[in-house]
Design a protein around this motif. Structure first.
Motif, short mmCIF file in Angstrom:
data_model
loop_
_atom_site.label_atom_id
_atom_site.label_comp_id
_atom_site.label_asym_id
_atom_site.label_seq_id
_atom_site.Cartn_x
_atom_site.Cartn_y
_atom_site.Cartn_z
N VAL A 187 0.85 -1.19 0.00
CA VAL A 187 0.00 0.00 0.00
C VAL A 187 0.89 1.24 0.00
O VAL A 187 2.09 1.17 0.28
CB VAL A 187 -0.94 0.03 1.23
CG1 VAL A 187 -1.85 -1.18 1.23
CG2 VAL A 187 -0.14 0.12 2.53
N ALA A 188 0.29 2.37 -0.33
CA ALA A 188 1.02 3.63 -0.32
C ALA A 188 1.07 4.19 1.09
O ALA A 188 0.05 4.23 1.78
CB ALA A 188 0.36 4.63 -1.26
N ILE A 242 1.17 7.30 3.52
CA ILE A 242 0.82 8.72 3.49
C ILE A 242 1.58 9.37 4.64
O ILE A 242 1.34 9.07 5.81
CB ILE A 242 -0.69 8.94 3.63
CG1 ILE A 242 -1.43 8.18 2.52
CG2 ILE A 242 -1.02 10.43 3.56
CD1 ILE A 242 -2.93 8.21 2.65
N ASP A 287 -10.70 8.27 4.82
CA ASP A 287 -9.83 7.96 3.68
C ASP A 287 -9.16 9.20 3.09
O ASP A 287 -8.51 9.12 2.05
CB ASP A 287 -10.63 7.26 2.58
CG ASP A 287 -11.73 8.15 1.99
OD1 ASP A 287 -12.02 9.23 2.57
OD2 ASP A 287 -12.30 7.76 0.94
N THR A 288 -9.29 10.34 3.76
CA THR A 288 -8.80 11.61 3.20
C THR A 288 -8.00 12.37 4.24
O THR A 288 -8.48 12.60 5.36
CB THR A 288 -9.97 12.48 2.70
OG1 THR A 288 -10.80 11.71 1.84
CG2 THR A 288 -9.44 13.69 1.94
N VAL A 307 -4.93 14.25 0.24
CA VAL A 307 -4.66 12.92 -0.30
C VAL A 307 -5.79 11.98 0.07
O VAL A 307 -6.14 11.86 1.25
CB VAL A 307 -3.33 12.36 0.25
CG1 VAL A 307 -3.03 11.00 -0.35
CG2 VAL A 307 -2.19 13.33 -0.02
N GLN A 308 -6.38 11.33 -0.93
CA GLN A 308 -7.42 10.34 -0.68
C GLN A 308 -6.87 8.96 -1.03
O GLN A 308 -6.27 8.77 -2.09
CB GLN A 308 -8.66 10.63 -1.50
CG GLN A 308 -9.86 9.76 -1.15
CD GLN A 308 -11.13 10.22 -1.83
OE1 GLN A 308 -11.10 10.60 -3.00
NE2 GLN A 308 -12.24 10.20 -1.11
N SER A 309 -7.07 8.02 -0.15
CA SER A 309 -6.52 6.68 -0.34
C SER A 309 -7.63 5.65 -0.44
O SER A 309 -8.56 5.63 0.38
CB SER A 309 -5.60 6.32 0.84
OG SER A 309 -5.22 4.97 0.77
N ASP A 360 -6.68 2.42 -0.49
CA ASP A 360 -6.06 1.21 0.04
C ASP A 360 -6.88 0.63 1.19
O ASP A 360 -7.47 1.37 1.99
CB ASP A 360 -4.64 1.51 0.54
CG ASP A 360 -3.68 1.78 -0.61
OD1 ASP A 360 -3.88 1.20 -1.70
OD2 ASP A 360 -2.73 2.56 -0.40
N LYS A 378 -4.64 1.84 5.58
CA LYS A 378 -3.95 3.12 5.43
C LYS A 378 -2.78 3.15 6.41
O LYS A 378 -2.97 3.01 7.62
CB LYS A 378 -4.87 4.30 5.74
CG LYS A 378 -5.82 4.69 4.61
CD LYS A 378 -6.96 3.75 4.45
CE LYS A 378 -7.99 4.29 3.46
NZ LYS A 378 -9.04 3.28 3.14
#
Length: 311
Positions: free
Chosen positions: A109-110, A112, A122-123, A137-139, A141, A144
């Motif tokens: 996953v990315a 943040i 998610d943001t 940034v909205q994810s 994944d 998180k």
């Protein structure tokens, strides 16, 4: 959604950065906030984590392999329980930044990094371009993985919580790395990132001797921590653990006094959230004055000793 915070501790007590991270975690969660304490003889740290307001459960992983916080071992422990959580949060400290990328990579996953605000589950908001812009940034994944800029969140209360402490099965030590030794500088001053007052010196001080001669009496009078600009550190006037800035430590004290610091963007990114900023510089065009609440256009070698006398 249950959220996991990875605690920073010294096996006896919980470090302040964890408290700020718990506050960020609470903003992410519609469910419970859990805290992982992975350490050696860390029962007291786990007990302290259980008293943090807002924490529902403490997971205590005990083992000698966690004694010094080796990133490989801590990351493996996090991964062993990661499937139970929607968010995994680390303080954006040296330790957190060491472990979080390993966890994110293994989960595919990315990461943040350095979040300063939670807009939704998610943001998230985070500074970019040395703090001159804020990225939202909205994810998507499933998990998180976040690091938290602790100065952006108030610390959770250290009392009022009554979380259960559960034992987590400790993962085996990673055979590819081992702890060899450490050299710890002894300092009676407040820790830089937790200090309420910081006095920082820049390259204008001219030498390490002058840095100590001018800045130490002021710090002593105010009971302050001492910081330095990157230019001062690069010139050898101060050790690198005193560096404030984008590539140093991010601070937000009640009072920040900058003496002989021009205010390069790298430095401003690390201290501009301070509640009150006082700048002392003989250059009226110095960028530091653009963020200062109080500016004194003067020679620091005269102004700082006079300030010490007045105090």
């Amino acid at each position: 959604m249950t959220v996991l915070v990875i605690a920073e501790h010294d096996n006896a007590s919980i470090k302040g950065a964890t408290l700020n991270t718990v506050t960020a975690a609470a903003a992410c969660a519609s469910g419970d906030v859990h805290v992982l304490v992975a350490g050696h003889n860390a029962a007291e740290a786990a007990k302290a984590a259980a008293h943090i307001a807002g924490v529902a459960k403490v997971l205590h992983a005990e083992g000698e392999q966690f004694a010094h916080g080796l990133a490989e071992n801590v990351a493996a422990q996090v991964l062993a329980i990661a499937g139970d959580y929607s968010h995994i949060l680390f303080p954006a400290t040296a330790g957190g930044k060491n472990v979080a990328p390993r966890v994110a990579a293994k989960l595919d996953v990315a990461q943040i990094s350095d979040i300063t605000k939670v807009d939704a589950a998610d943001t998230f908001e985070r500074p970019i371009y040395a703090g001159n812009a804020i990225a939202i940034v909205q994810s998507a994944d499933k998990v998180k993985v976040l690091t938290v800029r602790t100065t952006a969140f108030d610390p959770a209360a250290t009392s009022g919580g009554s979380a259960a402490v559960e034992t987590a099965n400790a993962v085996a030590a990673n055979a590819k790395s081992r702890f060899v030794g450490q050299e710890i500088a002894q300092n009676d001053r407040p820790e830089l990132t937790a200090a309420k007052i910081i006095v920082s010196g820049g390259r204008a001080l001219g030498s390490s001797e002058k840095f100590q001669e001018v800045m130490t009496p002021l710090a002593d009078k105010l009971g302050a921590a001492i910081g330095a600009s990157r230019a001062a550190v690069d010139a050898g006037y101060a050790p690198n653990d005193l560096q404030v800035g984008q590539t140093g430590k991010i601070v937000a004290p009640q009072l920040y006094i900058a003496a002989g610091i021009s205010g390069a963007i790298q430095h401003l990114a690390g201290m501009k959230d301070s509640k009150v900023i006082v700048a002392i510089n003989k250059d009226p065009e110095a960028p530091i004055f653009s963020v200062a609440d109080y500016g004194l256009e003067a020679d620091l070698f005269q102004a700082v000793p006079e300030l010490v006398k007045a105090l």
